[in-house]
Design a protein around this motif. Sequence first.
Motif, PDB file in Angstrom:
ATOM      1  N   UNK A 175     105.373  23.211  20.292  1.00 39.60           N
ATOM      2  CA  UNK A 175     105.668  21.817  19.899  1.00 39.60           C
ATOM      3  C   UNK A 175     106.651  21.167  20.860  1.00 39.60           C
ATOM      4  N   UNK A 176     107.613  21.958  21.351  1.00 39.10           N
ATOM      5  CA  UNK A 176     108.626  21.427  22.275  1.00 39.10           C
ATOM      6  C   UNK A 176     108.110  21.393  23.718  1.00 39.10           C
ATOM      7  N   UNK A 177     106.861  21.864  23.915  1.00 35.27           N
ATOM      8  CA  UNK A 177     106.243  21.917  25.245  1.00 35.27           C
ATOM      9  C   UNK A 177     107.085  22.752  26.227  1.00 35.27           C
ATOM     10  N   UNK A 178     107.611  23.849  25.715  1.00 39.10           N
ATOM     11  CA  UNK A 178     108.387  24.772  26.544  1.00 39.10           C
ATOM     12  C   UNK A 178     107.471  25.896  27.017  1.00 39.10           C
ATOM     13  N   UNK A 179     107.470  26.126  28.313  1.00 40.24           N
ATOM     14  CA  UNK A 179     106.634  27.162  28.914  1.00 40.24           C
ATOM     15  C   UNK A 179     107.228  28.530  28.593  1.00 40.24           C
ATOM     16  N   UNK A 180     106.367  29.461  28.173  1.00 35.95           N
ATOM     17  CA  UNK A 180     106.819  30.821  27.878  1.00 35.95           C
ATOM     18  C   UNK A 180     105.700  31.806  28.122  1.00 35.95           C
ATOM     19  N   UNK A 181     106.084  33.053  28.245  1.00 32.83           N
ATOM     20  CA  UNK A 181     105.122  34.139  28.411  1.00 32.83           C
ATOM     21  C   UNK A 181     105.345  35.134  27.291  1.00 32.83           C
ATOM     22  N   UNK A 182     104.269  35.733  26.808  1.00 31.81           N
ATOM     23  CA  UNK A 182     104.357  36.714  25.727  1.00 31.81           C
ATOM     24  C   UNK A 182     104.199  38.119  26.301  1.00 31.81           C
ATOM     25  N   UNK A 183     105.045  39.026  25.840  1.00 34.79           N
ATOM     26  CA  UNK A 183     104.936  40.441  26.187  1.00 34.79           C
ATOM     27  C   UNK A 183     104.784  41.213  24.878  1.00 34.79           C
ATOM     28  N   UNK A 184     103.866  42.159  24.852  1.00 36.70           N
ATOM     29  CA  UNK A 184     103.706  42.988  23.658  1.00 36.70           C
ATOM     30  C   UNK A 184     104.011  44.431  24.015  1.00 36.70           C
ATOM     31  N   UNK A 185     104.346  45.213  23.012  1.00 44.01           N
ATOM     32  CA  UNK A 185     104.588  46.634  23.219  1.00 44.01           C
ATOM     33  C   UNK A 185     104.116  47.404  21.990  1.00 44.01           C
ATOM     34  N   UNK A 186     103.755  48.666  22.193  1.00 38.44           N
ATOM     35  CA  UNK A 186     103.268  49.481  21.075  1.00 38.44           C
ATOM     36  C   UNK A 186     104.412  49.868  20.139  1.00 38.44           C
ATOM     37  N   UNK A 187     104.099  49.959  18.852  1.00 41.00           N
ATOM     38  CA  UNK A 187     105.106  50.327  17.849  1.00 41.00           C
ATOM     39  C   UNK A 187     104.392  50.785  16.582  1.00 41.00           C
ATOM     40  N   UNK A 188     105.107  51.478  15.739  1.00 40.99           N
ATOM     41  CA  UNK A 188     104.566  51.841  14.427  1.00 40.99           C
ATOM     42  C   UNK A 188     104.815  50.673  13.485  1.00 40.99           C
ATOM     43  N   UNK A 189     103.860  50.351  12.656  1.00 48.14           N
ATOM     44  CA  UNK A 189     103.956  49.195  11.752  1.00 48.14           C
ATOM     45  C   UNK A 189     105.275  49.179  10.984  1.00 48.14           C
TER      46      UNK A 189
END
Length: 162
Positions: free
Chosen positions: A14-28
Amino acid sequence: MAETKTNAMRILDRAKIKYEVHTYPHNEGEAVDGENVARLTGQDPIKVYKTLVTRGASNPSRNFYVFVIPVMKELDLKKAAKAVGEKSVEMIHVKEINGITGYIRGGCSPIGMKKQFPTVFYKDVSALDTVIFSGGKIGLQIEAAPSDIIGLIGAETEDICF
Protein backbone atom coordinates in the motif's frame (compact mmCIF):
# COMPACT_ATOMS: atom_id res chain seq x y z
CA MET A 1 7.53 -15.03 -3.53
CA ALA A 2 5.42 -16.08 -0.57
CA GLU A 3 2.12 -17.77 -1.39
CA THR A 4 0.06 -15.51 0.85
CA LYS A 5 0.78 -11.93 1.79
CA THR A 6 1.25 -11.09 5.42
CA ASN A 7 -0.13 -7.94 6.99
CA ALA A 8 3.40 -6.45 6.87
CA MET A 9 3.65 -7.15 3.14
CA ARG A 10 0.22 -5.64 2.45
CA ILE A 11 1.21 -2.47 4.33
CA LEU A 12 4.45 -2.21 2.32
CA ASP A 13 2.50 -2.74 -0.91
CA ARG A 14 0.00 0.00 0.00
CA ALA A 15 2.89 2.37 0.79
CA LYS A 16 4.53 1.40 -2.54
CA ILE A 17 7.72 0.41 -0.72
CA LYS A 18 10.01 -1.94 -2.63
CA TYR A 19 10.93 -5.11 -0.73
CA GLU A 20 12.20 -8.62 -1.26
CA VAL A 21 10.93 -11.74 0.49
CA HIS A 22 13.23 -14.43 1.86
CA THR A 23 11.90 -17.74 3.16
CA TYR A 24 13.57 -20.41 5.25
CA PRO A 25 12.64 -23.92 6.36
CA HIS A 26 11.18 -24.40 9.85
CA ASN A 27 8.94 -26.69 11.85
CA GLU A 28 5.36 -25.40 12.04
CA GLY A 29 4.95 -22.93 14.91
CA GLU A 30 8.57 -23.28 16.02
CA ALA A 31 10.60 -20.07 16.28
CA VAL A 32 14.10 -20.04 14.76
CA ASP A 33 16.76 -17.85 16.37
CA GLY A 34 18.05 -14.93 14.34
CA GLU A 35 21.53 -16.31 13.78
CA ASN A 36 20.02 -19.41 12.16
CA VAL A 37 17.57 -17.28 10.16
CA ALA A 38 20.58 -15.49 8.64
CA ARG A 39 22.27 -18.82 7.88
CA LEU A 40 19.12 -20.44 6.46
CA THR A 41 18.40 -17.46 4.19
CA GLY A 42 22.06 -17.14 3.15
CA GLN A 43 22.17 -13.55 4.37
CA ASP A 44 24.87 -11.58 6.17
CA PRO A 45 23.89 -11.59 9.89
CA ILE A 46 24.86 -7.90 10.07
CA LYS A 47 21.79 -7.13 7.91
CA VAL A 48 19.36 -9.43 9.76
CA TYR A 49 17.46 -7.74 12.58
CA LYS A 50 15.11 -9.07 15.26
CA THR A 51 12.07 -7.33 16.70
CA LEU A 52 11.78 -7.11 20.50
CA VAL A 53 8.78 -5.80 22.42
CA THR A 54 9.12 -4.23 25.87
CA ARG A 55 6.93 -2.51 28.43
CA GLY A 56 7.82 0.74 30.14
CA ALA A 57 7.81 1.19 33.91
CA SER A 58 5.73 4.40 33.79
CA ASN A 59 2.55 2.61 32.69
CA PRO A 60 3.21 -1.15 32.28
CA SER A 61 -0.26 -1.98 30.99
CA ARG A 62 -0.17 0.62 28.21
CA ASN A 63 3.36 1.75 27.39
CA PHE A 64 4.87 -0.74 24.96
CA TYR A 65 8.00 -0.08 22.95
CA VAL A 66 9.50 -1.94 20.01
CA PHE A 67 13.24 -2.29 19.47
CA VAL A 68 14.69 -3.65 16.24
CA ILE A 69 18.28 -4.81 16.62
CA PRO A 70 20.85 -6.99 14.82
CA VAL A 71 20.38 -10.70 15.54
CA MET A 72 23.99 -10.92 16.75
CA LYS A 73 23.55 -8.19 19.37
CA GLU A 74 21.69 -7.87 22.65
CA LEU A 75 19.35 -5.10 23.72
CA ASP A 76 20.76 -2.90 26.47
CA LEU A 77 17.64 -2.26 28.58
CA LYS A 78 19.11 0.87 30.17
CA LYS A 79 19.95 2.44 26.79
CA ALA A 80 16.58 1.32 25.43
CA ALA A 81 14.71 2.94 28.32
CA LYS A 82 16.64 6.18 27.84
CA ALA A 83 15.88 6.15 24.09
CA VAL A 84 12.12 6.13 24.76
CA GLY A 85 12.16 8.42 27.82
CA GLU A 86 11.36 5.72 30.37
CA LYS A 87 12.99 5.08 33.74
CA SER A 88 13.19 1.40 32.79
CA VAL A 89 11.82 -1.11 30.28
CA GLU A 90 11.49 -4.88 30.48
CA MET A 91 10.83 -7.55 27.87
CA ILE A 92 7.21 -8.66 27.64
CA HIS A 93 6.48 -12.33 28.38
CA VAL A 94 6.34 -14.70 25.39
CA LYS A 95 2.71 -15.54 26.19
CA GLU A 96 1.79 -11.84 25.80
CA ILE A 97 3.27 -11.34 22.33
CA ASN A 98 0.17 -12.32 20.35
CA GLY A 99 -2.26 -10.34 22.51
CA ILE A 100 -0.17 -7.17 22.33
CA THR A 101 1.18 -7.32 18.77
CA GLY A 102 -1.02 -9.75 16.85
CA TYR A 103 2.12 -11.72 15.97
CA ILE A 104 3.69 -14.86 17.44
CA ARG A 105 7.18 -15.39 18.85
CA GLY A 106 9.61 -15.72 15.97
CA GLY A 107 7.24 -13.98 13.56
CA CYS A 108 6.99 -10.51 15.09
CA SER A 109 7.44 -7.76 12.51
CA PRO A 110 7.92 -4.06 13.32
CA ILE A 111 5.32 -3.42 10.61
CA GLY A 112 1.64 -4.25 11.02
CA MET A 113 1.27 -4.79 14.74
CA LYS A 114 -2.23 -4.32 16.22
CA LYS A 115 -1.07 -0.83 17.18
CA GLN A 116 1.97 1.12 16.01
CA PHE A 117 4.08 1.35 19.14
CA PRO A 118 7.06 3.71 19.44
CA THR A 119 9.84 1.91 17.58
CA VAL A 120 13.61 2.30 17.76
CA PHE A 121 16.10 0.66 15.41
CA TYR A 122 19.74 0.12 16.39
CA LYS A 123 21.72 3.08 15.04
CA ASP A 124 23.93 1.03 12.68
CA VAL A 125 20.90 0.25 10.48
CA SER A 126 21.39 3.65 8.79
CA ALA A 127 24.68 2.46 7.27
CA LEU A 128 23.01 -0.49 5.53
CA ASP A 129 21.61 -0.47 1.98
CA THR A 130 18.94 -2.94 3.10
CA VAL A 131 17.80 -4.48 6.38
CA ILE A 132 16.14 -7.87 6.80
CA PHE A 133 13.44 -8.43 9.43
CA SER A 134 10.49 -10.70 10.12
CA GLY A 135 7.76 -10.55 7.53
CA GLY A 136 5.08 -11.36 10.09
CA LYS A 137 5.30 -15.13 10.30
CA ILE A 138 7.90 -17.75 11.05
CA GLY A 139 9.77 -18.74 7.89
CA LEU A 140 9.37 -15.37 6.17
CA GLN A 141 11.76 -12.41 6.16
CA ILE A 142 11.43 -9.06 4.40
CA GLU A 143 14.37 -7.10 3.00
CA ALA A 144 13.94 -3.38 2.38
CA ALA A 145 15.76 -0.07 2.60
CA PRO A 146 16.02 1.00 6.26
CA SER A 147 15.04 4.58 5.43
CA ASP A 148 11.79 3.36 3.83
CA ILE A 149 10.86 1.25 6.86
CA ILE A 150 11.86 3.88 9.41
CA GLY A 151 9.89 6.53 7.53
CA LEU A 152 6.84 4.28 7.14
CA ILE A 153 6.49 3.51 10.86
CA GLY A 154 7.94 6.75 12.24
CA ALA A 155 10.79 4.94 13.95
CA GLU A 156 13.96 6.44 15.37
CA THR A 157 17.53 5.17 15.47
CA GLU A 158 19.58 5.06 18.67
CA ASP A 159 22.48 3.21 20.29
CA ILE A 160 20.40 0.61 22.16
CA CYS A 161 22.70 -2.44 22.15
CA PHE A 162 25.60 -3.73 24.19
